[in-house]
Design a protein around this motif. Sequence first.
Motif, PDB file in Angstrom:
ATOM      1  N   SER A  81     -79.335 -54.196 -24.968  1.00 34.38           N
ATOM      2  CA  SER A  81     -80.430 -53.788 -25.836  1.00 34.38           C
ATOM      3  C   SER A  81     -81.708 -54.514 -25.442  1.00 34.38           C
ATOM      4  O   SER A  81     -81.675 -55.667 -25.011  1.00 34.38           O
ATOM      5  N   GLY A  86     -88.985 -48.195 -23.812  1.00 30.70           N
ATOM      6  CA  GLY A  86     -88.112 -47.024 -23.934  1.00 30.70           C
ATOM      7  C   GLY A  86     -88.153 -46.200 -22.648  1.00 30.70           C
ATOM      8  O   GLY A  86     -88.871 -46.518 -21.714  1.00 30.70           O
ATOM      9  N   LEU A  90     -85.787 -39.114 -20.236  1.00 30.07           N
ATOM     10  CA  LEU A  90     -84.360 -39.434 -20.202  1.00 30.07           C
ATOM     11  C   LEU A  90     -83.605 -38.527 -19.242  1.00 30.07           C
ATOM     12  O   LEU A  90     -82.726 -38.986 -18.512  1.00 30.07           O
ATOM     13  N   LEU A 120     -76.362 -43.829 -24.903  1.00 30.56           N
ATOM     14  CA  LEU A 120     -77.716 -44.309 -24.680  1.00 30.56           C
ATOM     15  C   LEU A 120     -78.599 -43.875 -25.839  1.00 30.56           C
ATOM     16  O   LEU A 120     -78.600 -42.700 -26.214  1.00 30.56           O
ATOM     17  N   THR A 122     -82.619 -44.334 -26.983  1.00 27.63           N
ATOM     18  CA  THR A 122     -83.927 -44.832 -26.584  1.00 27.63           C
ATOM     19  C   THR A 122     -85.012 -44.103 -27.342  1.00 27.63           C
ATOM     20  O   THR A 122     -84.825 -42.956 -27.752  1.00 27.63           O
ATOM     21  N   THR A 128     -84.530 -49.636 -25.889  1.00 30.89           N
ATOM     22  CA  THR A 128     -83.359 -48.893 -25.444  1.00 30.89           C
ATOM     23  C   THR A 128     -82.099 -49.691 -25.736  1.00 30.89           C
ATOM     24  O   THR A 128     -82.085 -50.910 -25.587  1.00 30.89           O
TER      25      THR A 128
END
Length: 137
Positions: A81, A86, A90, A120, A122, A128
């Motif tokens: 983490s 971010g 993606l 995942l 984010t 993220t």
Amino acid sequence: MTGAEGEAQVQAIGSDEDVVRVRQLVRTVAVAAKLSLVDQTKVVTAASELARNTLVYGGGGQAAVSTVDNGQRRGVRVVFSDSGPGIADLDLALTDGYTSGGGLGLGLSGARRLCDEFELDTAVGAGTTIAVVKWAR
């Protein structure tokens, strides 16, 4: 992610040395979970890539490493983490072969392939979180 979880060991990620520490911790937990040498190598490789991403792109963060047990087998769960920027694109970041450079060249898709479970989360401007699990065979 499925299964009961042991107490997590947390490793801060703020330097290259911390990336090495994450790798060592994941290997130790993988050995304790009785993963095969091949599966140990896969989860350690994925963790190394994800720890480097946490440092380089997330500006640092942490990894929480624990054992998991689903009643039939044991495994290793690692949650990375950060509070970084971010991941803006993606789909691109998860594209096979995509790497922005600086890591092992695996990218997120390579790390995902090395593990049995991959989650995942984010948000641009909010960081993220990536959770992976590798189960013993």
